[in-house]
Design an enzyme around this catalytic site. Structure first.
Site, PDB file in Angstrom:
ATOM      1  N   TYR A  93       0.722  -1.045   0.046  1.00 53.38           N
ATOM      2  CA  TYR A  93       0.036  -0.041  -0.089  1.00 53.38           C
ATOM      3  C   TYR A  93       0.866   1.428  -0.048  1.00 53.38           C
ATOM      4  O   TYR A  93       0.569   2.059  -0.875  1.00 53.38           O
ATOM      5  CB  TYR A  93      -1.075   0.190   1.335  1.00 53.38           C
ATOM      6  CG  TYR A  93      -1.652   1.443   1.502  1.00 53.38           C
ATOM      7  CD1 TYR A  93      -2.749   1.692   0.662  1.00 53.38           C
ATOM      8  CD2 TYR A  93      -1.158   2.252   2.517  1.00 53.38           C
ATOM      9  CE1 TYR A  93      -3.350   2.948   0.898  1.00 53.38           C
ATOM     10  CE2 TYR A  93      -1.819   3.572   2.401  1.00 53.38           C
ATOM     11  CZ  TYR A  93      -2.773   3.942   1.874  1.00 53.38           C
ATOM     12  OH  TYR A  93      -3.416   4.922   1.934  1.00 53.38           O
ATOM     13  N   SER A 137     -32.602  14.197  18.806  1.00 51.49           N
ATOM     14  CA  SER A 137     -32.269  13.223  19.665  1.00 51.49           C
ATOM     15  C   SER A 137     -32.848  12.127  19.625  1.00 51.49           C
ATOM     16  O   SER A 137     -34.010  11.882  18.924  1.00 51.49           O
ATOM     17  CB  SER A 137     -31.393  13.842  21.202  1.00 51.49           C
ATOM     18  OG  SER A 137     -32.817  14.210  21.830  1.00 51.49           O
ATOM     19  N   LEU A 138     -32.594  10.950  20.690  1.00 43.94           N
ATOM     20  CA  LEU A 138     -33.644  10.022  20.735  1.00 43.94           C
ATOM     21  C   LEU A 138     -34.173   9.967  22.178  1.00 43.94           C
ATOM     22  O   LEU A 138     -33.601  10.260  23.034  1.00 43.94           O
ATOM     23  CB  LEU A 138     -32.818   8.780  20.711  1.00 43.94           C
ATOM     24  CG  LEU A 138     -32.215   8.479  19.027  1.00 43.94           C
ATOM     25  CD1 LEU A 138     -31.393   7.278  19.294  1.00 43.94           C
ATOM     26  CD2 LEU A 138     -33.354   7.976  18.408  1.00 43.94           C
ATOM     27  N   LYS A 165     -26.086   1.619  19.845  1.00 44.27           N
ATOM     28  CA  LYS A 165     -25.657   3.062  19.840  1.00 44.27           C
ATOM     29  C   LYS A 165     -24.193   3.540  20.210  1.00 44.27           C
ATOM     30  O   LYS A 165     -23.614   3.173  21.467  1.00 44.27           O
ATOM     31  CB  LYS A 165     -26.703   3.594  21.138  1.00 44.27           C
ATOM     32  CG  LYS A 165     -26.811   5.199  21.203  1.00 44.27           C
ATOM     33  CD  LYS A 165     -27.790   5.408  22.196  1.00 44.27           C
ATOM     34  CE  LYS A 165     -28.276   6.994  22.119  1.00 44.27           C
ATOM     35  NZ  LYS A 165     -27.081   7.683  22.449  1.00 44.27           N
ATOM     36  N   GLU A 189     -21.663   8.371  13.363  1.00 45.45           N
ATOM     37  CA  GLU A 189     -21.110   8.539  14.614  1.00 45.45           C
ATOM     38  C   GLU A 189     -19.456   8.702  14.425  1.00 45.45           C
ATOM     39  O   GLU A 189     -19.064   7.586  13.728  1.00 45.45           O
ATOM     40  CB  GLU A 189     -21.781   7.790  15.813  1.00 45.45           C
ATOM     41  CG  GLU A 189     -21.525   8.007  17.147  1.00 45.45           C
ATOM     42  CD  GLU A 189     -22.487   8.784  17.568  1.00 45.45           C
ATOM     43  OE1 GLU A 189     -23.502   9.505  16.868  1.00 45.45           O
ATOM     44  OE2 GLU A 189     -22.501   9.298  18.798  1.00 45.45           O
ATOM     45  N   LYS A 193     -31.004   1.922  27.010  1.00 43.69           N
ATOM     46  CA  LYS A 193     -29.757   2.167  27.713  1.00 43.69           C
ATOM     47  C   LYS A 193     -29.403   1.065  28.520  1.00 43.69           C
ATOM     48  O   LYS A 193     -30.479   0.317  29.004  1.00 43.69           O
ATOM     49  CB  LYS A 193     -29.820   3.493  28.855  1.00 43.69           C
ATOM     50  CG  LYS A 193     -30.145   4.685  28.033  1.00 43.69           C
ATOM     51  CD  LYS A 193     -28.827   5.067  27.408  1.00 43.69           C
ATOM     52  CE  LYS A 193     -29.146   6.651  26.462  1.00 43.69           C
ATOM     53  NZ  LYS A 193     -28.437   7.567  26.789  1.00 43.69           N
ATOM     54  N   CYS A 218       9.994  -0.186  48.580  1.00 49.25           N
ATOM     55  CA  CYS A 218       8.970  -1.188  48.184  1.00 49.25           C
ATOM     56  C   CYS A 218       8.201  -1.645  49.415  1.00 49.25           C
ATOM     57  O   CYS A 218       8.879  -2.004  50.339  1.00 49.25           O
ATOM     58  CB  CYS A 218       9.781  -2.358  47.403  1.00 49.25           C
ATOM     59  SG  CYS A 218       8.535  -3.773  47.219  1.00 49.25           S
ATOM     60  N   CYS A 274       9.379  -5.488  50.084  1.00 51.68           N
ATOM     61  CA  CYS A 274      10.693  -6.217  50.292  1.00 51.68           C
ATOM     62  C   CYS A 274      11.952  -4.483  50.881  1.00 51.68           C
ATOM     63  O   CYS A 274      12.823  -5.003  51.219  1.00 51.68           O
ATOM     64  CB  CYS A 274      11.381  -6.595  49.142  1.00 51.68           C
ATOM     65  SG  CYS A 274      11.845  -5.453  47.718  1.00 51.68           S
TER      66      CYS A 274
HETATM   67  S1  IVH Z   1     -30.069   7.372  14.796  1.00 51.52           S
HETATM   68  C1  IVH Z   1     -33.018  11.203  14.872  1.00 51.52           C
HETATM   69  N1  IVH Z   1     -28.537   5.320  15.456  1.00 51.52           N
HETATM   70  O1  IVH Z   1     -27.317   8.793  19.570  1.00 51.52           O
HETATM   71  C2  IVH Z   1     -31.799  10.719  15.414  1.00 51.52           C
HETATM   72  N2  IVH Z   1     -28.056   7.718  16.424  1.00 51.52           N
HETATM   73  O2  IVH Z   1     -29.183  10.012  21.203  1.00 51.52           O
HETATM   74  C3  IVH Z   1     -31.246   9.305  14.822  1.00 51.52           C
HETATM   75  N3  IVH Z   1     -26.208   7.389  17.934  1.00 51.52           N
HETATM   76  O3  IVH Z   1     -27.184  12.127  18.266  1.00 51.52           O
HETATM   77  C4  IVH Z   1     -30.027   8.892  15.443  1.00 51.52           C
HETATM   78  N4  IVH Z   1     -25.437   5.394  17.394  1.00 51.52           N
HETATM   79  O4  IVH Z   1     -25.271  10.833  17.768  1.00 51.52           O
HETATM   80  C5  IVH Z   1     -28.908   6.747  15.649  1.00 51.52           C
HETATM   81  N5  IVH Z   1     -27.185   3.669  15.428  1.00 51.52           N
HETATM   82  C6  IVH Z   1     -27.266   4.928  15.977  1.00 51.52           C
HETATM   83  C7  IVH Z   1     -26.623   5.749  16.731  1.00 51.52           C
HETATM   84  C8  IVH Z   1     -27.018   7.068  17.269  1.00 51.52           C
HETATM   85  C9  IVH Z   1     -25.074   6.686  18.405  1.00 51.52           C
HETATM   86  C10 IVH Z   1     -26.346   8.849  18.827  1.00 51.52           C
HETATM   87  C11 IVH Z   1     -26.299   9.788  17.671  1.00 51.52           C
HETATM   88  C12 IVH Z   1     -27.655  10.776  18.306  1.00 51.52           C
HETATM   89  C13 IVH Z   1     -27.666  10.299  19.609  1.00 51.52           C
HETATM   90  C14 IVH Z   1     -28.990  10.392  20.121  1.00 51.52           C
END
Ligand code: IVH
Length: 672
Positions: free
Chosen positions: A40, A86-87, A119, A178, A318, A410, A413
């Protein structure tokens, strides 16, 4: 030489780029290189020199142009095309049941199809492409406006700068994913920072965030980051109707997509997926902070829609708390096999991530100072990807707190501790120190060394404290009656252990070298030494120059080997081990059978129980050979879980494909 026309030159450079890109993808995205690092290097060097000679032909998407630009004063802010949401979280199985019920109610379906993903615990990044070219990368920011980190993101090798089959994809599109730093790179980075007296990062996520948000792209490039793509934020991507297909499409475009994704039907399969990862997460090379469950059909996702904060079609689950607060009751020090003296915190026992924790290493004095830790303080402990718990920070300073003083002698010892060449660590240099002996015995007996099952801390303490063993060679002279009398032992366990000790005489030479515990000599170096010197005597007699003739052995390792064999105690040990019948020579073909003689294997993917090194070792032990590329000379491809190209190639040229289990079956026949 004939004249090279500009068009020919342009064509040569373009096809060389294509080849380099192909091999980078195999290496960084698929983890399945087809050529050696050296090959490479030759390719990229060739490309570099052609570009240097013809700077007008350099394009920004060339693999040579990942690190560019200059350190900047700050980042430009820019709005996202659609909010980076976010989720919602599920903390228990009940929360997951509720989620599934909600989706079923809203969609009217009896069983919903989902995709389960990991996640990843990193930094989310949104990357824009135009006509296949990567044009911009934005961090999440507040979800509406992010920071432009394009120059830094370009240095992430698993993120393509150019999508080659772009004609299949929209002119403009965006990929979200991510950015993560794997645990090994994180540990390496932190230990380098410790050496340079720089503050360390508390976890891989902070390290990844730091690397992505430094102003100098050269620094980002020096910190190994990975980009895992997980979504395309378009309402109707033309090439996919399901999240599962989005992930497959991303993968075929050349993005790294996490392989641990699964299609799940209904809540039962979600529940199994959750149980599996609660158990297996420790084995991952990077950190995850849970799982993400997403409704698979994109049409259903659209119907379900989003709230202002999060989509209704997905949920993050979680795992059980991986952090807990407890009190540092004492700090003591531990003496390792090489004499390294490390402080260790004794904790008020606490449950973290499903296991009870009562002690944790503090690494060295600098770490204690960095944490500002005193005895009696309350601290936050965390068990992350690795099983070893660590103290993250002091959460409450105790009123009766006491400072810890690193001993100058030590504790076992009493020899004065020494700090070599400005090392952070202090060492006990007494080679007869009982603490060092105990650690040496534990290392010698460990699974990857002499594999003597049954020898643990409690037994070693008794053996050394009662003067029954004063070197690892003494293990081979132990009697059943002596062992059986020890605490927590009986005739049966004593006989078992002695049998295991006796069996270890057959352990091959490279592992014996590793078991000796010479500083800096790990398994790989031990193998190199065995192959080169063929016997412990020649190895012991080797000069510094002889040792350094071996590729990958530098002055530091060579010196450590010389120091080891320079000690008369160790020379006596070798004599004794020889008398006990250990393998101190590399047999010309040291195999335990010849069932696989003349058979050539290639390995691909993740095998169910063995690492690739272990499988290679096993095959070689039985007379077979392992090569890295599939060719007509290959007899069998051993395939684990894979989406790589070796499998396709083997199928194409008609190579027989077998599983790890089949390999084990053949080998067992050899052992009968
Ligand atoms: S889907 C609409 N998939 O988790 C939001 N998020 O708590 C869709 N994250 O900000 C996110 N792995 O940075 C998704 N497989 C995954 C993930 C993921 C990590 C993070 C992401 C997001 C945060 C939400």
């Amino acid at each position: 030489m004939s004249e090279v026309t500009p068009d020919v030159l342009k064509g040569t450079i373009a096809s060389l780029r294509k080849v380099v890109r192909h091999h980078e993808r195999l290496y960084y995205v698929f983890d399945e290189p087809e050529i050696s690092d050296k090959e490479y290097d030759i390719l990229i060097q060739k490309l570099r020199s052609l570009e240097e000679a013809n700077p007008n032909l350099i394009t920004p998407d060339s693999p040579t142009q990942r690190v560019g630009g200059f350190p900047r004063d700050g980042f430009v802010k820019a709005p996202h095309s659609s909010p980076m949401l976010s989720l919602d979280n599920a903390f228990t199985k009940n929360d997951l049941l509720d989620f599934d019920r909600r989706i079923r109610d809203l969609s009217g379906l009896a069983i919903v199809e989902y995709v389960g993903e990991l996640k990843l615990d990193g930094i989310s990044l949104s990357v824009e492409f135009s006509r296949g070219h990567m044009t911009r990368a934005l961090t999440r920011g507040d979800g509406l406006i992010g920071e432009d980190v394009t120059q830094n993101a370009r240095t992430i090798k698993s993120l393509p700068l150019l999508i080659e089959n772009e004609e299949h994809f929209p002119l403009q599109f965006e990929v979200r994913g991510e950015v993560v730093m794997d645990l090994r790179s994180f540990e390496r980075l932190n230990s380098e920072r410790l050496k340079e007296n720089q503050p360390t990062f508390a976890n891989p996520r902070n390290a990844a965030a730091g690397a992505l948000r430094v102003l100098d792209p050269k620094i980002t490039a020096s910190r190994t980051l990975n980009f895992f793509a997980y979504m395309i934020p378009a309402a109707n991507p033309p090439f996919a109707s399901h999240q599962w297909e989005v992930l497959e499409a991303l993968h075929s475009m050349g993005f790294k997509v996490n392989p641990h994704r699964e299609r799940l039907r209904g809540i039962d399969e979600i529940s199994n997926f959750y149980d599996k990862w609660q158990k297996q997460r420790e084995g991952l090379p990077y950190e995850i902070d849970g799982l993400v469950i997403k409704v698979d059909p994109l049409s259903q996702q659209q119907i379900l829609g989003t709230t202002a904060k999060a989509p209704r079609w997905a949920i993050a689950c979680k795992f059980a708390a991986e952090q807990a607060v407890t009190v540092v009751e004492a700090i003591d020090v531990q003496v390792g096999r090489t004499g390294a003296v490390t402080p260790r915190a004794r904790l008020k026992p606490v449950m973290v991530g499903g296991a009870q924790i009562s002690r944790t290493t503090l690494h060295n004095e600098h770490e204690i100072a960095r944490l500002g830790l005193h005895i009696e303080d309350s601290v936050l402990v965390e068990r992350s990807g690795d099983v070893i718990p660590k103290i993250i920070r002091v959460v409450k300073k105790a009123q009766n707190r006491r400072a810890f003083q690193m001993p100058s002698c030590c504790p076992i010892c009493n020899t004065t501790l020494v700090r070599e060449n400005d090392e952070v660590i202090r060492r006990c240099v007494n080679t007869n120190c009982p603490a060092r002996l105990k650690e040496s015995i534990l290392h010698f007996s460990s699974r990857r060394a002499m594999n003597i099952a049954g020898i643990g801390d409690a037994l070693v303490d008794q053996l050394v404290d009662q003067n029954l063993v004063s070197s690892v060679a003494d293990l081979y002279t132990l009697q059943t009656s002596t062992l059986a009398k020890l605490d927590k032992m009986g005739p049966k366990s004593a006989t078992n252990i002695l049998e295991n000790i006796s069996l270890s005489r057959a352990i091959p030479f490279p592992r014996v070298i590793f078991a000796l515990g010479i500083r800096f000599v790990g398994e790989q170096t031990a193998q190199l030494l065995a192959n080169h010197f063929l016997s412990i005597r020649t190895m012991a007699a080797a000069s510094l120059e002889d040792l350094q003739e071996i590729k990958d052995i530098g002055p530091r390792v060579a010196e450590a080997i010389q120091i080891f064999f320079g000690e008369s105690k160790n020379c006596d040990l070798i004599d004794q081990l020889e008398k006990m019948g250990l393998q101190l020579e590399q047999k010309a073909m040291q195999t335990t059978g010849n069932r696989l003689e003349g058979v050539n294997f290639v390995l691909t993917g993740t095998l169910p129980t063995m690492s690739r090194d272990e499988a290679t070792y096993l095959i070689e032990q039985h007379g077979g050979t392992v090569t890295s590329t599939v060719s007509t000379k290959t007899n069998y491809l051993i395939a684990g879980k894979t989406t790589g190209t070796k499998l396709a190639k083997a199928q194409e040229i008609g190579i027989k494909i077998i599983t790890e289990e089949e390999l084990r079956g053949w080998i067992n026949k050899d052992n009968n």
